[in-house]
Design a protein around this motif. Structure first.
Motif, PDB file in Angstrom:
ATOM      1  N   CYS A  41      20.437  23.400 -46.158  1.00  0.00           N
ATOM      2  CA  CYS A  41      20.356  24.307 -47.289  1.00  0.00           C
ATOM      3  C   CYS A  41      19.155  25.237 -47.113  1.00  0.00           C
ATOM      4  O   CYS A  41      18.347  25.056 -46.199  1.00  0.00           O
ATOM      5  N   VAL A  42      19.073  26.223 -48.004  1.00  0.00           N
ATOM      6  CA  VAL A  42      18.063  27.275 -47.892  1.00  0.00           C
ATOM      7  C   VAL A  42      17.350  27.438 -49.231  1.00  0.00           C
ATOM      8  O   VAL A  42      17.981  27.402 -50.288  1.00  0.00           O
ATOM      9  N   ILE A  43      16.035  27.617 -49.152  1.00  0.00           N
ATOM     10  CA  ILE A  43      15.218  27.998 -50.310  1.00  0.00           C
ATOM     11  C   ILE A  43      14.664  29.386 -50.000  1.00  0.00           C
ATOM     12  O   ILE A  43      14.234  29.640 -48.880  1.00  0.00           O
ATOM     13  N   ILE A  44      14.672  30.260 -50.990  1.00  0.00           N
ATOM     14  CA  ILE A  44      14.058  31.583 -50.828  1.00  0.00           C
ATOM     15  C   ILE A  44      13.000  31.769 -51.905  1.00  0.00           C
ATOM     16  O   ILE A  44      13.247  31.518 -53.086  1.00  0.00           O
TER      17      ILE A  44
ATOM     18  N   TRP B  63      21.563  40.955 -42.347  1.00  0.00           N
ATOM     19  CA  TRP B  63      21.942  40.403 -41.045  1.00  0.00           C
ATOM     20  C   TRP B  63      22.928  39.247 -41.188  1.00  0.00           C
ATOM     21  O   TRP B  63      23.626  38.900 -40.235  1.00  0.00           O
ATOM     22  N   LEU B  64      23.008  38.641 -42.365  1.00  0.00           N
ATOM     23  CA  LEU B  64      23.864  37.475 -42.568  1.00  0.00           C
ATOM     24  C   LEU B  64      25.221  37.802 -43.175  1.00  0.00           C
ATOM     25  O   LEU B  64      26.123  36.963 -43.153  1.00  0.00           O
TER      26      LEU B  64
ATOM     27  N   GLU C 152      27.255  31.622 -41.078  1.00  0.00           N
ATOM     28  CA  GLU C 152      26.195  30.627 -41.276  1.00  0.00           C
ATOM     29  C   GLU C 152      25.760  30.462 -42.730  1.00  0.00           C
ATOM     30  O   GLU C 152      25.377  29.378 -43.135  1.00  0.00           O
ATOM     31  N   ILE C 153      25.820  31.505 -43.521  1.00  0.00           N
ATOM     32  CA  ILE C 153      25.310  31.447 -44.893  1.00  0.00           C
ATOM     33  C   ILE C 153      26.415  31.273 -45.934  1.00  0.00           C
ATOM     34  O   ILE C 153      26.141  30.886 -47.067  1.00  0.00           O
ATOM     35  N   ILE C 154      27.657  31.488 -45.559  1.00  0.00           N
ATOM     36  CA  ILE C 154      28.748  31.593 -46.543  1.00  0.00           C
ATOM     37  C   ILE C 154      28.815  30.417 -47.509  1.00  0.00           C
ATOM     38  O   ILE C 154      28.878  30.603 -48.708  1.00  0.00           O
ATOM     39  N   SER C 155      28.814  29.200 -47.027  1.00  0.00           N
ATOM     40  CA  SER C 155      28.919  28.055 -47.939  1.00  0.00           C
ATOM     41  C   SER C 155      27.626  27.242 -48.004  1.00  0.00           C
ATOM     42  O   SER C 155      27.592  26.156 -48.569  1.00  0.00           O
ATOM     43  N   LYS C 156      26.564  27.785 -47.428  1.00  0.00           N
ATOM     44  CA  LYS C 156      25.279  27.082 -47.391  1.00  0.00           C
ATOM     45  C   LYS C 156      24.664  27.051 -48.793  1.00  0.00           C
ATOM     46  O   LYS C 156      24.542  28.078 -49.455  1.00  0.00           O
ATOM     47  N   PRO C 157      24.265  25.864 -49.278  1.00  0.00           N
ATOM     48  CA  PRO C 157      23.550  25.836 -50.553  1.00  0.00           C
ATOM     49  C   PRO C 157      22.234  26.624 -50.445  1.00  0.00           C
ATOM     50  O   PRO C 157      21.463  26.441 -49.507  1.00  0.00           O
TER      51      PRO C 157
ATOM     52  N   LEU D 249      22.773  37.056 -53.549  1.00  0.00           N
ATOM     53  CA  LEU D 249      23.053  35.731 -52.983  1.00  0.00           C
ATOM     54  C   LEU D 249      24.384  35.176 -53.458  1.00  0.00           C
ATOM     55  O   LEU D 249      25.087  34.506 -52.691  1.00  0.00           O
ATOM     56  N   SER D 250      24.767  35.447 -54.696  1.00  0.00           N
ATOM     57  CA  SER D 250      26.071  34.974 -55.173  1.00  0.00           C
ATOM     58  C   SER D 250      27.203  35.724 -54.480  1.00  0.00           C
ATOM     59  O   SER D 250      28.333  35.237 -54.433  1.00  0.00           O
ATOM     60  N   THR D 251      26.892  36.862 -53.891  1.00  0.00           N
ATOM     61  CA  THR D 251      27.887  37.625 -53.127  1.00  0.00           C
ATOM     62  C   THR D 251      28.028  37.101 -51.706  1.00  0.00           C
ATOM     63  O   THR D 251      29.126  37.031 -51.176  1.00  0.00           O
TER      64      THR D 251
END
Length: 177
Positions: free
Chosen positions: A70-73, A92-93, A98-103, A124-126
């Motif tokens: 998962c990712v924290i921003i 870039w993503l 890589e990011i599509i279903s990543k929490p 991010l919700s997009t």
């Protein structure tokens, strides 16, 4: 859980980077947090650059996301908006898997910045169906040095807030699995 913590700041002594580095310490041993503080090193996004091998800094960034659970921003607000470097990193993503279903969850190092947070939530919700909008924590750290932030975040109340945030993120991650 392997977490990639992305700082949206390009500053060497960034408040957001200092916050994320403190989170990496607090998270141990339950979570492995890697801080990515290199948005300023990423070249400006162009679809033309996606045709061949990705530029090395971009490939490293993409690999870091792929290798995380998962990712924290955590990001500053610049002129009531997402900083250009962070927006560029997200760009870039957009066409990648890589990011599509990543929490993904947000953390914030200021008592202000709501305009940027609203924009970042929309973006991010997009790009990620895993964006955990309800997983959020905010700390009032503006004007503190990175050293002062490290000390402040080691206080019991701050550690408890971080652990609660990480627990919620882990639950959101488990719900996606």
């Amino acid at each position: 859980m392997k977490i990639l913590a992305i700082s949206g700041s390009g500053r060497a002594r960034s408040t957001n980077t200092a916050l994320l580095r403190a989170v990496a310490v607090i998270a141990q041993p339950d979570h492995d947090v890697t801080v990515f503080a290199d948005v300023a090193r990423l070249p400006v996004f162009s679809p033309d650059l996606e045709a061949g091998p990705l530029p090395e800094p971009v490939q490293c960034f993409v690999d870091s996301i792929a290798n995380s659970d998962c990712v924290i921003i955590s990001s500053p607000e610049y002129v009531r908006a997402i900083p250009g470097g962070l927006k560029n990193a997200i760009d870039w993503l957009v066409s990648r898997d890589e990011i599509i279903s990543k929490p993904v969850a947000l953390m914030h190092a200021s008592h202000r910045g709501d305009d940027m947070l609203a924009q970042l939530r929309l973006v991010l919700s997009t790009v990620s169906t895993g964006f955990a909008q309800d997983v959020f924590v905010r700390f009032a750290l503006m004007k503190l040095s990175p050293e002062d932030i490290a000390d402040h975040m080691m206080q019991a109340a701050q550690q408890a807030s971080v652990r609660g945030f990480l627990h919620s993120l882990a639950q959101a991650s488990d719900d996606r699995a």
